[in-house]
Design a protein around this motif. Structure first.
Motif, PDB file in Angstrom:
ATOM      1  N   ALA A  15       1.858  25.605   1.834  1.00 36.31           N
ATOM      2  CA  ALA A  15       2.280  24.507   2.725  1.00 36.31           C
ATOM      3  C   ALA A  15       1.062  23.711   3.183  1.00 36.31           C
ATOM      4  O   ALA A  15       1.124  22.478   3.317  1.00 36.31           O
ATOM      5  CB  ALA A  15       3.027  25.089   3.926  1.00 36.31           C
ATOM      6  N   MET A  16      -0.053  24.416   3.423  1.00 33.84           N
ATOM      7  CA  MET A  16      -1.264  23.735   3.881  1.00 33.84           C
ATOM      8  C   MET A  16      -1.844  22.837   2.767  1.00 33.84           C
ATOM      9  O   MET A  16      -2.311  21.732   3.026  1.00 33.84           O
ATOM     10  CB  MET A  16      -2.304  24.766   4.352  1.00 33.84           C
ATOM     11  N   CYS A  17      -1.764  23.319   1.529  1.00 36.02           N
ATOM     12  CA  CYS A  17      -2.244  22.506   0.400  1.00 36.02           C
ATOM     13  C   CYS A  17      -1.412  21.223   0.292  1.00 36.02           C
ATOM     14  O   CYS A  17      -1.943  20.128   0.121  1.00 36.02           O
ATOM     15  CB  CYS A  17      -2.127  23.272  -0.915  1.00 36.02           C
ATOM     16  N   GLN A  18      -0.082  21.405   0.418  1.00 32.11           N
ATOM     17  CA  GLN A  18       0.801  20.241   0.315  1.00 32.11           C
ATOM     18  C   GLN A  18       0.479  19.233   1.427  1.00 32.11           C
ATOM     19  O   GLN A  18       0.407  18.029   1.178  1.00 32.11           O
ATOM     20  CB  GLN A  18       2.265  20.710   0.413  1.00 32.11           C
ATOM     21  N   ALA A  19       0.249  19.756   2.634  1.00 33.24           N
ATOM     22  CA  ALA A  19      -0.069  18.860   3.758  1.00 33.24           C
ATOM     23  C   ALA A  19      -1.411  18.171   3.526  1.00 33.24           C
ATOM     24  O   ALA A  19      -1.589  17.001   3.884  1.00 33.24           O
ATOM     25  CB  ALA A  19      -0.100  19.655   5.064  1.00 33.24           C
ATOM     26  N   ALA A  20      -2.347  18.882   2.877  1.00 34.46           N
ATOM     27  CA  ALA A  20      -3.651  18.267   2.597  1.00 34.46           C
ATOM     28  C   ALA A  20      -3.468  17.081   1.650  1.00 34.46           C
ATOM     29  O   ALA A  20      -4.145  16.056   1.777  1.00 34.46           O
ATOM     30  CB  ALA A  20      -4.597  19.303   1.997  1.00 34.46           C
ATOM     31  N   LEU A  21      -2.523  17.232   0.715  1.00 36.65           N
ATOM     32  CA  LEU A  21      -2.282  16.124  -0.224  1.00 36.65           C
ATOM     33  C   LEU A  21      -1.661  14.918   0.482  1.00 36.65           C
ATOM     34  O   LEU A  21      -1.755  13.799   0.004  1.00 36.65           O
ATOM     35  CB  LEU A  21      -1.359  16.591  -1.365  1.00 36.65           C
ATOM     36  N   ASN A  22      -1.037  15.178   1.617  1.00 37.76           N
ATOM     37  CA  ASN A  22      -0.402  14.093   2.380  1.00 37.76           C
ATOM     38  C   ASN A  22      -1.287  13.535   3.488  1.00 37.76           C
ATOM     39  O   ASN A  22      -0.830  12.736   4.305  1.00 37.76           O
ATOM     40  CB  ASN A  22       0.907  14.592   2.991  1.00 37.76           C
ATOM     41  N   LEU A  23      -2.552  13.985   3.544  1.00 41.33           N
ATOM     42  CA  LEU A  23      -3.438  13.479   4.611  1.00 41.33           C
ATOM     43  C   LEU A  23      -3.557  11.964   4.493  1.00 41.33           C
ATOM     44  O   LEU A  23      -3.680  11.420   3.384  1.00 41.33           O
ATOM     45  CB  LEU A  23      -4.833  14.118   4.503  1.00 41.33           C
ATOM     46  N   GLY A  24      -3.503  11.306   5.614  1.00 40.90           N
ATOM     47  CA  GLY A  24      -3.594   9.839   5.605  1.00 40.90           C
ATOM     48  C   GLY A  24      -2.212   9.195   5.645  1.00 40.90           C
ATOM     49  O   GLY A  24      -2.084   8.019   5.975  1.00 40.90           O
ATOM     50  N   ASN A  25      -1.184   9.984   5.354  1.00 44.73           N
ATOM     51  CA  ASN A  25       0.186   9.477   5.429  1.00 44.73           C
ATOM     52  C   ASN A  25       0.706   9.748   6.856  1.00 44.73           C
ATOM     53  O   ASN A  25       1.115  10.864   7.177  1.00 44.73           O
ATOM     54  CB  ASN A  25       1.035  10.197   4.365  1.00 44.73           C
ATOM     55  N   ARG A  26       0.637   8.728   7.702  1.00 45.62           N
ATOM     56  CA  ARG A  26       0.942   8.893   9.134  1.00 45.62           C
ATOM     57  C   ARG A  26       2.314   9.517   9.387  1.00 45.62           C
ATOM     58  O   ARG A  26       2.470  10.374  10.252  1.00 45.62           O
ATOM     59  CB  ARG A  26       0.912   7.519   9.828  1.00 45.62           C
TER      60      ARG A  26
END
Ligand SMILES: Cc1ncc(COP(=O)(O)O)c(C=O)c1O
Length: 324
Positions: A15-26
């Motif tokens: 889940a943390m990896c997936q969230a890292a891929l979404n960084l910058g997406n407010r």
């Protein structure tokens, strides 16, 4: 025997990896934060929750709401209580305890002479033994004292005795390493009093955590009841097998062994019980544990999958042969 230090679970890391891929997406970042706050509220039964970047930040937010004296246990608490109260210039008073465990009579008696604004405790005295949180809360309620429970070791208590907002005004927790919600970073605070967060708006902004931690927190809080139950069971099993232990009848997530020479005993135990990636042996006297010579087997630090009966029996056998 193979043992390893706790890492965030595979699901949490995914889940943390997936969230890292979404960084910058407010929008996604807000979504992860909201999900984390929702699951904290479910878990603690409090109406309001905030995710922060560490357990100490959560304590700082809680304490920044206090103006009067802060009461803390004389042992078995968390050093951060004292450090942060000193930093904020708050008066500190120490509550006499029975080896860290709060005695309700002593508490009531203390309140006759000293009127603190708040009492900060950990759910388990020194991770060793459960505090009677519900009863402590009742005494605090009667006296108008704010009870702050540091539930770093008790999130997800299946018995709802600990880390439960029905009987704690404020709950704080670390989700750093090695904790029950084990993400290597982060923390949270929850309460039913919305003013706590209104008053600390700027601190909460300064202490905000990354959406990556929020995403991991959702997965890890889901697993907390299971992680906590297995750790408690393992400690209870060990306490029965090891000859000389403290708090034999209490729920706890470490095992405390009285010792006349804790340093020497700890050295031997570290040699005989190697743990990949970290350690499980700590020594006392120490404020965060107990104010007497002892060695603690920090079972809470171990990867859950290694808490098998054969490993625990081996740990007990080794420990029984090393007595100082
Ligand atoms: C009971 C307790 N509370 C708070 C903290 C502080 O947490 P953090 O390292 O996330 O600031 C710790 C850290 O070990 C702890 O054991």
């Amino acid at each position: 025997m193979e043992l390893s230090f706790k890492k965030p679970s595979k699901k949490a890391r995914k889940a943390m990896c997936q969230a890292a891929l979404n960084l910058g997406n407010r929008k996604m970042e807000e979504y992860y934060k909201q999900q984390a706050e929702d699951i904290i509220k479910d878990s603690t039964h409090h109406e309001h929750a905030r995710v922060v970047n560490s357990g100490n930040s959560a304590i700082m937010v809680a304490m920044s709401n206090m103006k009067g004296p802060v009461l803390i246990p004389d042992q078995g608490g968390w050093t951060g209580f004292k450090r942060i109260a000193e930093f904020l210039g708050l008066e500190i008073t120490y509550l006499p305890t029975k080896q860290g465990i709060i005695d309700l009579e002593l508490l009531e008696n203390h309140f006759k002479y000293i009127s603190p604004e708040s009492l900060f405790i950990t759910s388990f005295a020194g991770y060793m033994a459960e505090q009677p949180v519900k009863e402590i809360y009742e005494v605090c309620e009667e006296r108008g004292v704010i009870l702050v429970e540091d539930a770093s070791g008790a999130v997800g208590d299946p018995m709802n005795s600990l880390a439960c907002g029905d009987h704690s005004h404020i709950i704080v927790a670390s989700t750093g390493s090695p904790k029950i919600v084990n993400l290597g970073n982060g923390g949270f605070i929850s309460t039913n009093d919305p003013d706590i967060f209104k008053n600390s708006n700027y601190l909460l902004k300064s202490f905000r955590t990354s959406p990556v931690i929020c995403a991991g927190m959702v997965e890890s809080i889901k697993k907390a009841p299971d992680a906590l139950s297995k750790t408690l069971d393992s400690c209870s099993f060990l306490k029965k097998k090891i000859k000389s232990v403290l708090f034999e009848e209490c729920r706890g997530i470490n095992v405390t062994l009285p010792s006349e020479n804790p340093k020497k005993m700890a050295r031997e135990l570290r040699k005989k019980i190697p743990v990949e990636g970290g350690g499980i042996i700590s020594t006392c006297p120490r404020y965060d544990r107990i104010n007497q010579p002892a060695v603690c087997l920090e079972i809470k630090n171990l990867e859950i999958k290694y808490l098998k009966r054969e490993n625990l029996s081996e740990i007990a056998d080794i420990t029984n042969k090393i007595v100082y």
